[in-house]
Scaffold this active site. Structure first.
Site, PDB file in Angstrom:
ATOM      1  N   CYS A 133       7.041  -4.350   0.943  1.00  0.00           N
ATOM      2  CA  CYS A 133       6.404  -5.426   1.550  1.00  0.00           C
ATOM      3  C   CYS A 133       5.712  -5.967   1.558  1.00  0.00           C
ATOM      4  O   CYS A 133       4.136  -5.739   1.489  1.00  0.00           O
ATOM      5  CB  CYS A 133       5.910  -4.457   3.095  1.00  0.00           C
ATOM      6  N   CYS A 136       2.488  -6.747   4.091  1.00  0.00           N
ATOM      7  CA  CYS A 136       1.531  -5.214   4.200  1.00  0.00           C
ATOM      8  C   CYS A 136       0.350  -5.380   3.082  1.00  0.00           C
ATOM      9  O   CYS A 136      -1.020  -5.323   3.379  1.00  0.00           O
ATOM     10  CB  CYS A 136       2.484  -4.467   4.388  1.00  0.00           C
ATOM     11  N   ASP A 137       1.469  -5.167   1.990  1.00  0.00           N
ATOM     12  CA  ASP A 137       0.686  -5.631   0.807  1.00  0.00           C
ATOM     13  C   ASP A 137       0.546  -6.666  -0.205  1.00  0.00           C
ATOM     14  O   ASP A 137      -0.358  -6.303  -1.334  1.00  0.00           O
ATOM     15  CB  ASP A 137       1.953  -3.851  -0.550  1.00  0.00           C
TER      16      ASP A 137
END
Length: 552
Positions: A133, A136-137
């Protein structure tokens, strides 16, 4: 008298929200069931530029508009996890961790999750270089080089997003060309920070505690090559975007699926079970996009409305008069979005929702924050808490400047700032603590922490509660999160619920962007990540029973 909905929709992504909108407009008593945050994959999409009529919008922005449209037409929402179903009767039963829900028709719109590739090192380095993701990351790879595995729309889009952080993005595609729309591919080729390797496959990633090297092979020439992390970087990232697998396990044996687990339907989204429909990415289809998902949802809800009407006529059931919903005017929505409180995190619409939730509180809850005025985030948290505390009569707030009340600082273990802890009705530390401003997706976990501590709280399966109560060792859980991560709140809620039910457990939400020292010490390159007793690091989304099992 038991409540039977006209329509139960499982899943709050574009397909589910579209179905809800059409069902609400048709005046069906409709409930959307979602275990996480609304939007599914769309909520992680930074930019949507191919939705007709909307030139450009973020994924979360589009989902929020869809959700508000559902509210305009009286659609209800509930957050819970589906554990089983019974489609054998005229009334369909959905079993959840909070009890059973009943409806005359069901639309399954649970979507799909990222598929793993299975290369050597994938499991070992997930969370320490391997990710799935970008929103997200991606921030964890600031100033590093990354590889993106895949040739489709997701790979192309995520590669472009990652150029915000990475110094270089290399796309590794086993295909001879992109499988996404040419317009998207053209953007990739035009980006000077992206390098594309077609006919290439990842053979594995290697290293010690972080990825140090990766091996590749050209599937036409059989030429092999290796990439080694730059000495000054020490590591690099590998993001996998090779498609998705349907989230349909709970429905196996109840409806017809293909070998891959995709639910089979006809053109009207009907499954092989009368009154049960499927919509969105969990169906076999050639194009998985927001536009096809919302089309599925609209078709499914329209046919479900006809089915419900026929069923009620057959059974002699007469509907009670329903007051027609009045959609909010455009200018009212604009005012709502702007908000008018102390904290920019809360709009007027959110305040109204929170008042309703806090009105159900059975017991008092006190929020305690130690404020370090030298830290802007600590001051921002204070303002947020002042705003929240005004919304419930049983919600109280105690604010102290750092060093003003050493006893309270010791009581709530205030070892990092910003900090807010929850005390129960007896003034006892609940074990629930936040190090960061609970905005973004974490607003949900913060509100649920208050609700679960005050009661009635979310219902829990008896076997899970027994496991939680059986934990007899002291444990601290730091849940490392990013406020953009849609997987993180479920882990935070699960860990904190365990803390609420068992005084041996302390569960902290830690905004990783505010605590780079913890990120570096434990080599966290992906969220959610749980650090248990400052020793064990566990990556990935975990359910409450999985978290409890780690502590027994």
């Amino acid at each position: 008298m038991e409540k039977i909905y006209d329509l139960l929709i499982i899943g709050g992504g574009p397909a589910g929200l579209s179905a809800g909108l059409y069902a609400g407009r048709a005046k069906l008593k409709t409930l959307i069931i979602e275990k996480g945050n609304f939007g599914g994959q769309t909520s992680t999409t930074s930019e949507i530029a191919n939705y007709p009529g909307i030139r450009n919008i973020s994924g979360p922005g589009l989902i929020e508009e869809m959700r508000l449209q559902n509210e305009d037409f009286g659609v209800e929402f509930t957050k819970t996890e589906v554990t089983g179903v019974d489609f054998s009767g005229d009334v369909k039963i959905i079993k959840t961790i909070n009890g059973e829900l009943k409806g005359r028709a069901v639309i399954i719109a649970t979507g799909a999750s990222p598929r793993k590739l299975g290369f050597p090192g994938e499991a070992e380095f997930t969370g320490r270089g391997v990710a799935y993701c970008s929103t997200c990351d991606g921030e964890f790879f600031e100033g590093l080089e990354v590889f993106v595995i895949g040739a489709g729309f997701a790979a192309a889009e995520e590669a472009m997003y990652l150029t915000r952080y990475a110094t270089k993005v290399r796309i590794i595609a086993r295909e001879p060309e992109f499988t996404c729309a040419p317009s998207i591919a053209d953007k990739v080729f035009a980006n000077d920070k992206i390098e594309v390797h077609f006919n290439t496959e990842l053979q594995g990633v290697y290293g010690d505690d972080m990825i140090k090297s990766a091996r590749f092979i050209n599937n036409k020439t059989n030429e092999e090559w290796e990439y080694t992390a730059k000495e000054e970087d020490g590591t690099f990232g590998v993001f996998v975007f090779i498609g998705y697998q349907p989230k349909t396990d709970v429905f196996k044996g109840h409806i017809e699926m293909d070998r891959a687990g995709y639910i089979l339907t006809d053109d009207d989204m009907r499954t092989n079970v009368k009154g049960v429909y499927a919509a969105g990415d969990l169906r076999p289809k050639s194009l998985r996009q927001v536009i096809t998902a919302v089309a599925d949802g609209a078709i499914a809800a329209t046919d479900a409305g006809k089915y419900v009407s026929e069923e009620k006529e057959r059974l002699g059931i007469k509907d009670e008069p329903v007051e027609e919903a009045k959609p909010a005017k455009k200018e009212e929505k604009a005012a709502t979005a702007a908000g008018s409180g102390k904290s920019s995190l809360l709009s007027d619409a959110i305040r109204g929702q929170l008042k309703g939730i806090f009105a159900k509180m059975e017991n008092d809850v006190t929020l305690v924050s130690i404020v370090d005025e030298s830290l802007p985030k600590s001051v921002e948290l204070r303002d947020f808490l002042l705003d929240v505390a005004e919304l419930g009569d049983k919600l109280h707030l105690e604010l102290y400047n750092k060093g003003e009340n050493p006893d309270m600082e010791a009581k709530i273990h205030a070892d990092k700032y910003p900090v807010v802890s929850l005390l129960n009705a007896n003034g006892e530390y609940s074990g629930v603590k936040y190090h960061g401003v609970p905005g973004g997706h974490e607003l949900n976990s913060f509100i649920l922490a208050i609700y679960n501590l005050a009661g009635p709280g979310q219902a829990l399966d008896a076997s899970i509660m027994d496991t939680i109560k059986s934990i007899d060792k002291k444990a601290n859980i730091k849940v490392m999160v990013s406020l953009a991560c849609h997987y993180c709140p479920d882990v935070v809620v699960g860990a904190q619920r365990i803390a609420i039910e068992n005084p041996n457990i302390e569960a902290e939400m830690v905004d990783i962007s505010q605590f780079q020292d913890i990120k570096k010490e434990y080599k966290v390159m992906s969220v959610p990540a749980m650090i248990i007793n400052d020793e064990q690091v566990v990556f990935g989304a975990k359910k409450i029973d999985e978290i409890a099992a780690l502590l027994v």
